[in-house]
Design a protein around this motif. Structure first.
Motif, mmCIF file in Angstrom:
data_model
loop_
_atom_site.group_PDB
_atom_site.id
_atom_site.type_symbol
_atom_site.label_atom_id
_atom_site.label_comp_id
_atom_site.label_asym_id
_atom_site.label_seq_id
_atom_site.Cartn_x
_atom_site.Cartn_y
_atom_site.Cartn_z
ATOM 1 N N VAL A 132 17.380 20.337 -43.106
ATOM 2 C CA VAL A 132 18.251 19.714 -44.110
ATOM 3 C C VAL A 132 18.401 20.706 -45.253
ATOM 4 O O VAL A 132 17.403 21.174 -45.817
ATOM 5 N N LEU A 133 19.631 21.044 -45.582
ATOM 6 C CA LEU A 133 19.923 21.928 -46.704
ATOM 7 C C LEU A 133 20.430 21.088 -47.864
ATOM 8 O O LEU A 133 21.452 20.415 -47.749
ATOM 9 N N ILE A 134 19.700 21.113 -48.975
ATOM 10 C CA ILE A 134 20.157 20.438 -50.190
ATOM 11 C C ILE A 134 20.995 21.454 -50.956
ATOM 12 O O ILE A 134 20.487 22.268 -51.718
ATOM 13 N N GLU A 135 22.299 21.409 -50.734
ATOM 14 C CA GLU A 135 23.210 22.438 -51.246
ATOM 15 C C GLU A 135 23.816 21.992 -52.575
ATOM 16 O O GLU A 135 25.032 21.940 -52.755
ATOM 17 N N SER A 136 22.952 21.660 -53.518
ATOM 18 C CA SER A 136 23.441 21.115 -54.782
ATOM 19 C C SER A 136 24.222 22.129 -55.606
ATOM 20 O O SER A 136 25.076 21.764 -56.398
ATOM 21 N N ARG A 137 23.923 23.410 -55.422
ATOM 22 C CA ARG A 137 24.604 24.448 -56.185
ATOM 23 C C ARG A 137 25.672 25.127 -55.336
ATOM 24 O O ARG A 137 25.513 25.288 -54.131
ATOM 25 N N ILE A 138 26.730 25.556 -55.983
ATOM 26 C CA ILE A 138 27.832 26.220 -55.295
ATOM 27 C C ILE A 138 27.409 27.640 -54.934
ATOM 28 O O ILE A 138 26.926 28.399 -55.784
ATOM 29 N N LEU A 139 27.564 28.000 -53.668
ATOM 30 C CA LEU A 139 27.142 29.316 -53.201
ATOM 31 C C LEU A 139 28.145 30.388 -53.599
ATOM 32 O O LEU A 139 29.231 30.106 -54.100
ATOM 33 N N ASP A 140 27.772 31.653 -53.333
ATOM 34 C CA ASP A 140 28.637 32.767 -53.721
ATOM 35 C C ASP A 140 29.867 32.892 -52.835
ATOM 36 O O ASP A 140 30.794 33.607 -53.160
ATOM 37 N N THR A 141 29.866 32.201 -51.690
ATOM 38 C CA THR A 141 31.040 32.204 -50.813
ATOM 39 C C THR A 141 31.421 30.767 -50.506
ATOM 40 O O THR A 141 30.563 29.895 -50.435
ATOM 41 N N PRO A 142 32.710 30.491 -50.315
ATOM 42 C CA PRO A 142 33.129 29.114 -50.082
ATOM 43 C C PRO A 142 32.685 28.562 -48.736
ATOM 44 O O PRO A 142 32.543 27.350 -48.569
#
Length: 344
Positions: A132-142
């Motif tokens: 499970v990835l908690i991707e709360s922050r916007i990554l450097d690539t879309p």
């Protein structure tokens, strides 16, 4: 009967030791260790008690050969000190335990796709069944492309990638907050927004703006914080100093706490002069001097859905990537009220 003190301390207790202590066959011990359903409940408890007494731990590699699973879920997250991330992680851990899985956590410092991919790779070699990835922050690539063949579910992330995902209905929660304030008679609603690198902050801010526009209300310039009470206080000073500010939607409860202090120090009463709505429904929200109206997130439901989708993905790796939204609920308390008549 073989007691713990009579098992050779040099070697680990075996299935045979457990079987002799519990008075069952080694095959029954194997079935209990591998969570096989066809075991009498009383026998299962007797075997588990024997395992506990002897300090027996099933061989995860051997169990994986039988069941195809290690009984371990990996969780990757950015800053675990963030309240939302911490509560999401706690909910996933609880749901995983109920489903018979342990959890292995991997923190990510850099907000890059490469850092996330490396964390997933590290977990992939540690005998996990899925991630499970908690991707709360916007990554450097879309886009997000992970190198692992393991099942992956994303919590609080971007829907643009092809992974199954779970999130609170952020937009509807923000709409409920803004519509509540407008329904009380406020001309418009100011917004104390979250940081630019947050998925949740973006969704809440967009919904706030769209709701005001749909109502034909003015859209003030948002005031941006960083989720912390300190930022709510510092940014809240400008809001408190502006007599036109009568209603504020804060993107989370912690910033709302800082805003409430700023309003108090400026001598502006809540809700007499300014109404405030938060987002999250932290435990403290109901016990403030002025109990906070807020949008409740059901983190337990998020955790259950994350594990549900991950198990579903384990069973059907090529199936469709489902996305689930957990409803948000406005909790009305004393921090909101009808606007005072100007000049009074």
């Amino acid at each position: 009967m073989v007691r713990r003190d009579r098992v050779n301390s040099v070697r680990r207790p075996s299935q045979g030791d457990v079987a002799r202590l519990a008075g069952v066959s080694a095959q029954t011990v194997s079935r209990v260790a591998n969570e096989h359903p066809n075991v009498d409940p009383a026998t299962r408890e007797r075997v588990r008690a024997a395992m506990s007494e002897l300090g027996y731990r099933p061989n995860t590699a051997a169990r994986a050969l039988v069941t195809g699973r290690f009984g371990m879920i990996g969780v990757v997250s950015f800053d675990i000190g963030d309240l939302g991330n911490a509560r999401t992680f706690g909910a996933i851990t609880a749901a995983a335990g109920e489903a018979g899985f342990s959890v292995n956590f991997m923190g990510v410092r850099a907000r890059t796709e490469q850092a996330v991919s490396e964390a997933v790779d590290r977990l992939a070699v540690q005998s996990v069944d899925g991630i499970v990835l908690i991707e709360s922050r916007i990554l450097d690539t879309p886009a997000l492309t992970l190198p692992s063949a393991l099942p992956v579910v994303v919590a609080d992330g971007d829907r643009a990638h092809g992974y199954p995902g779970v999130d609170i209905d952020q937009a509807d929660g923000a709409r409920q907050a803004v519509n509540h304030l407008l329904s009380l008679g406020h001309d418009t609603v100011w917004h104390l927004s979250g940081p630019c690198d947050s998925h949740a902050a973006h969704r809440r801010e967009h919904a706030w703006r769209d709701t005001l526009r749909a109502a034909g209300a003015p859209v003030p310039e948002p005031v941006r914080g960083d989720w912390s009470p300190a930022s709510g206080y510092e940014r809240g000073k400008a809001l408190a100093a502006d007599p036109e500010v009568r209603a504020v939607f804060a993107a989370n409860d912690q910033m709302a706490l800082g805003l409430l202090r700023a309003l108090h120090e400026a001598g502006r009463s809540v809700p007499g002069e300014v109404s405030v709505v938060g987002f999250d429904d932290i435990p403290e929200a109901a016990y403030l001097p002025v109990p906070l109206t807020t949008v409740r997130q059901d983190f337990a439901e998020i955790g259950r859905h994350c594990v549900e989708l991950l198990v579903e993905r384990m069973a059907n790796p090529g199936g469709p990537a489902r996305h689930l939204e957990v409803p948000a609920k406005l909790v009305t308390r004393s921090s909101t009220g009808r606007p005072a008549v100007k000049g009074h």
